[in-house]
Motif scaffolding. Structure first.
Motif, mmCIF file in Angstrom:
data_model
loop_
_atom_site.group_PDB
_atom_site.id
_atom_site.type_symbol
_atom_site.label_atom_id
_atom_site.label_comp_id
_atom_site.label_asym_id
_atom_site.label_seq_id
_atom_site.Cartn_x
_atom_site.Cartn_y
_atom_site.Cartn_z
ATOM 1 N N SER A 368 38.432 38.957 32.057
ATOM 2 C CA SER A 368 37.647 38.997 33.080
ATOM 3 C C SER A 368 38.597 39.182 34.302
ATOM 4 C CB SER A 368 36.564 37.972 33.154
ATOM 5 O OG SER A 368 37.429 36.669 33.374
ATOM 6 N N GLY A 369 39.638 38.319 34.308
ATOM 7 C CA GLY A 369 40.508 38.257 35.513
ATOM 8 C C GLY A 369 41.120 39.538 35.773
ATOM 9 N N TYR A 370 41.320 40.676 34.815
ATOM 10 C CA TYR A 370 41.937 41.697 35.050
ATOM 11 C C TYR A 370 40.699 42.578 35.629
ATOM 12 C CZ TYR A 370 46.315 40.949 32.945
ATOM 13 O OH TYR A 370 47.700 40.135 32.463
ATOM 14 N N VAL A 371 39.617 42.288 35.079
ATOM 15 C CA VAL A 371 38.412 43.202 35.495
ATOM 16 C C VAL A 371 38.147 43.255 36.793
ATOM 17 C CG1 VAL A 371 35.858 43.607 35.144
ATOM 18 C CG2 VAL A 371 37.489 43.635 33.113
ATOM 19 N N VAL A 372 38.220 41.762 37.435
ATOM 20 C CA VAL A 372 37.848 41.487 38.554
ATOM 21 C C VAL A 372 39.019 42.084 39.674
ATOM 22 C CG1 VAL A 372 37.574 39.646 40.519
ATOM 23 C CG2 VAL A 372 36.619 39.411 38.126
ATOM 24 N N ASP A 373 40.171 41.971 39.306
ATOM 25 C CA ASP A 373 41.310 42.479 40.083
ATOM 26 C C ASP A 373 41.239 43.995 40.103
ATOM 27 O OD1 ASP A 373 42.474 40.318 40.867
ATOM 28 O OD2 ASP A 373 44.494 40.646 40.066
ATOM 29 N N LEU A 374 40.743 44.689 38.957
ATOM 30 C CA LEU A 374 40.548 46.101 39.094
ATOM 31 C C LEU A 374 39.388 46.702 40.228
ATOM 32 C CD1 LEU A 374 41.219 48.832 37.617
ATOM 33 C CD2 LEU A 374 39.018 48.371 36.352
ATOM 34 N N PHE A 375 38.506 45.724 40.468
ATOM 35 C CA PHE A 375 37.655 46.007 41.477
ATOM 36 C C PHE A 375 37.695 45.355 42.666
ATOM 37 C CE2 PHE A 375 35.568 47.142 37.237
ATOM 38 C CZ PHE A 375 35.230 48.541 37.638
ATOM 39 N N THR A 376 38.948 44.859 42.930
ATOM 40 C CA THR A 376 39.333 44.113 43.935
ATOM 41 C C THR A 376 40.230 44.918 45.203
ATOM 42 O OG1 THR A 376 39.104 42.115 43.140
ATOM 43 C CG2 THR A 376 40.126 42.268 45.281
ATOM 44 N N SER A 377 39.717 45.118 46.249
ATOM 45 C CA SER A 377 40.456 46.081 47.118
ATOM 46 C C SER A 377 41.753 45.488 47.535
ATOM 47 C CB SER A 377 39.624 46.645 48.457
ATOM 48 O OG SER A 377 39.325 45.395 49.305
ATOM 49 N N SER A 378 42.619 46.404 48.361
ATOM 50 C CA SER A 378 43.887 45.892 48.884
ATOM 51 C C SER A 378 43.681 44.759 49.917
ATOM 52 C CB SER A 378 44.652 46.941 49.275
ATOM 53 O OG SER A 378 44.006 47.608 50.536
ATOM 54 N N ASP A 379 42.525 44.874 50.536
ATOM 55 C CA ASP A 379 42.419 43.557 51.644
ATOM 56 C C ASP A 379 41.721 42.507 50.938
ATOM 57 O OD1 ASP A 379 39.952 44.960 51.194
ATOM 58 O OD2 ASP A 379 39.802 45.471 53.392
ATOM 59 N N GLY A 380 41.378 42.571 49.649
ATOM 60 C CA GLY A 380 40.687 41.128 49.174
ATOM 61 C C GLY A 380 39.297 41.310 48.739
ATOM 62 N N ILE A 381 38.721 42.488 49.147
ATOM 63 C CA ILE A 381 37.215 42.615 49.063
ATOM 64 C C ILE A 381 36.886 43.105 47.635
ATOM 65 C CG2 ILE A 381 35.201 43.689 49.808
ATOM 66 C CD1 ILE A 381 36.580 41.713 51.990
ATOM 67 N N LYS A 382 35.979 42.008 46.907
ATOM 68 C CA LYS A 382 35.579 42.594 45.704
ATOM 69 C C LYS A 382 34.461 43.038 45.525
ATOM 70 C CE LYS A 382 37.560 38.127 43.902
ATOM 71 N NZ LYS A 382 38.285 37.920 45.078
ATOM 72 N N ASP A 383 34.175 44.225 44.677
ATOM 73 C CA ASP A 383 33.021 44.990 44.574
ATOM 74 C C ASP A 383 32.371 44.423 43.375
ATOM 75 O OD1 ASP A 383 31.204 46.982 43.840
ATOM 76 O OD2 ASP A 383 32.592 48.750 43.302
ATOM 77 N N TRP A 384 31.475 43.328 43.706
ATOM 78 C CA TRP A 384 30.872 42.663 42.724
ATOM 79 C C TRP A 384 29.961 43.383 41.935
ATOM 80 C CZ3 TRP A 384 32.752 38.348 40.852
ATOM 81 C CH2 TRP A 384 33.734 37.543 41.849
ATOM 82 N N PRO A 385 29.076 44.250 42.361
ATOM 83 C CA PRO A 385 28.183 45.089 41.661
ATOM 84 C C PRO A 385 28.886 45.836 40.286
ATOM 85 C CG PRO A 385 27.536 45.362 43.775
ATOM 86 C CD PRO A 385 28.774 44.529 43.898
ATOM 87 N N SER A 386 29.863 46.313 40.642
ATOM 88 C CA SER A 386 30.778 47.071 39.644
ATOM 89 C C SER A 386 31.297 46.212 38.646
ATOM 90 C CB SER A 386 31.891 47.840 40.088
ATOM 91 O OG SER A 386 31.449 48.928 41.060
ATOM 92 N N ILE A 387 31.834 45.067 39.139
ATOM 93 C CA ILE A 387 32.226 43.755 38.245
ATOM 94 C C ILE A 387 31.151 43.381 37.349
ATOM 95 C CG2 ILE A 387 32.973 41.460 38.034
ATOM 96 C CD1 ILE A 387 34.458 42.124 40.728
ATOM 97 N N TRP A 388 29.805 43.064 38.037
ATOM 98 C CA TRP A 388 28.860 42.603 36.919
ATOM 99 C C TRP A 388 28.368 43.679 35.942
ATOM 100 C CZ3 TRP A 388 29.764 37.717 36.760
ATOM 101 C CH2 TRP A 388 29.944 36.950 37.769
ATOM 102 N N PHE A 389 28.430 44.858 36.447
ATOM 103 C CA PHE A 389 27.808 45.951 35.583
ATOM 104 C C PHE A 389 28.700 46.155 34.302
ATOM 105 C CE2 PHE A 389 25.390 47.530 39.473
ATOM 106 C CZ PHE A 389 24.295 46.766 38.861
ATOM 107 N N SER A 390 30.253 46.115 34.641
ATOM 108 C CA SER A 390 31.290 46.207 33.676
ATOM 109 C C SER A 390 31.075 45.172 32.659
ATOM 110 C CB SER A 390 32.657 46.060 34.292
ATOM 111 O OG SER A 390 32.857 47.127 35.110
#
Length: 417
Positions: A368-390
């Motif tokens: 899950s850590g790798y999934v969250v990092d995958l959907f985290t932008s270079s400035d640290g903003i997380k795309d939470w909808p994509s994370i949870w849908f994954s």
């Protein structure tokens, strides 16, 4: 006060403190590691994976000590006293490698106490001629109450990103460690002393993998176990990140993520009461499928939720957690209980825990850590909808495949009394 009532109160205090201690940091430590120590998702996943590593090793090792050499309540006390010292020291380190090492030691002290809690309670109740099936659940539910109280305290005191949660946990561990010396004696059993090392480590249960039905069950236990800690890692981080949005920063969900998250534990306490009905009516396979679909909803509802117009979805996600968690853990344990040979049934239960809380936790926390990092932008903003849908897609795939490959007719002789 009668001796039986006195025993119940003593065991209630033990369970309350056992899970109060865990509740001080389990759901909020991720926020502290992210916001205060600035660790990334993979690093946070690695730290939480220490629970899985410890679950693989320590329960068996300390079980040998408690079974062969030293009273269980004394092993239990020593674990919590050592854990108290480690939790107190943890805020004084900030480098990832140091935090990881200390947290590994903390979980090595804590994880085996989950089993020792049951051992001490079962032994005391048996000696007092209690019906364990009837009388232990009302005692155990106070552990969930303790977990909720701890979450509320950390939340109300605004400690979700503070090291104070660790000091609170250290204080609880110290009190419980000292209290443990007053618990009913649970001496080593001669029968277990004479058992083989293979049986002691639960290795004889691995013969179950020769049976296709059981092999499939244990594999899916591991795969679904990977989902169990995901929202403990990232649930409060998810809510905390809404503070970055102006319209959400003053919302209840952002200001009190611990209280909102505690709805999951309240739901857990309620859904466990419904399990006998669902077991009797639908059977084990369907109950486990319900659990998997509940995990799909748990993650998907987070994906569409927000602290304003979408708060109802977040609250529904909290409610459905009780079904997702309890229906899998309890139904899985009952399946093992009814489908394995009595000669190694305890080992089989240990194998179930190893697959879910050991290997499953390691896979889930690291993956899950790798999934969250995958959907985290270079400035640290997380795309939470994509994370949870994954994560929801992962649970859905498990449910579909499980329904196809796990062949089990509804003829179970489940004990629901």
């Amino acid at each position: 006060m009668s001796s039986s009532l006195n025993l119940k109160y003593r065991l209630i205090i033990m369970n309350f403190l056992q899970f109060f201690l865990w509740g001080t940091w389990l759901t909020s430590l991720g926020v502290y590691l992210s916001v205060t120590l600035h660790f990334n998702a993979v690093e946070i996943g690695g730290i939480f994976a220490t629970m899985g590593i410890s679950a693989l090793i320590m329960p068996a090792l300390l079980g040998i000590i408690a079974d062969r050499f030293l009273n269980a309540e004394r092993v239990y006390a020593i674990c919590h006293l050592l854990g108290a010292a480690l939790l107190f020291y943890l805020p004084h380190v900030t480098e990832y490698s140091q935090v990881y090492f200390i947290m590994l030691l903390v979980t090595m002290c804590y994880m085996p106490t989950l089993g020792l809690t049951n051992t001490i309670a079962y032994n005391a109740m048996e000696r007092s001629n209690f019906d364990i099936v009837k009388h232990y659940p009302p005692v155990r539910v106070w552990g969930t109450v303790g977990f909720i109280v701890a979450m509320w305290m950390v939340d109300i005191m605004k400690w979700t990103a503070s090291a104070n949660q660790l000091y609170l946990g250290a204080a609880a561990a110290l009190i419980l460690g000292l209290y443990a010396f007053t618990l009913p004696k649970c001496p080593p059993t001669h029968a277990t002393k004479n058992s083989s090392w293979v049986s002691t480590f639960g290795l004889d249960a691995f013969v179950l993998f020769k049976e296709k039905k059981m092999a499939i069950f244990f594999i899916f236990s591991m795969l679904l176990g990977a989902a169990l800690q995901i929202t403990n890692l990232f649930g409060q981080q998810f809510l905390n990140d809404f503070a970055l949005t102006e319209e959400y920063k003053d919302s209840f969900a952002v200001q009190h993520p611990g209280i909102l998250t505690s709805l999951s534990q309240i739901s857990e306490a309620l859904f466990i009461l419904a399990i006998p009905f669902f077991m009797k009516r639908y059977g084990i396979k369907n109950v486990m499928l319900i659990s998997m679909l509940a995990w799909v909803l748990r993650f998907a509802l987070f994906g569409i939720g927000n602290p304003d117009s979408g708060i109802v979805f977040i609250m529904l996600s909290m409610v459905v957690y009780g079904m997702a968690f309890d229906f899998f853990n309890v139904s899985g344990s009952l399946f093992v209980e009814t489908e394995t040979n009595p000669s190694f049934r305890a080992s089989a239960q240990g194998l179930f825990i190893l697959m879910t809380n050991g290997i499953g936790t390691i896979v889930g926390t690291m993956g899950s850590g790798y999934v969250v990092d995958l959907f985290t932008s270079s400035d640290g903003i997380k795309d939470w909808p994509s994370i949870w849908f994954s994560f929801a897609a992962y649970a859905l795939v498990l449910a579909v495949v499980f329904s196809i490959v796990f062949k089990y007719k509804k003829t179970e002789h489940i004990k629901t009394a």
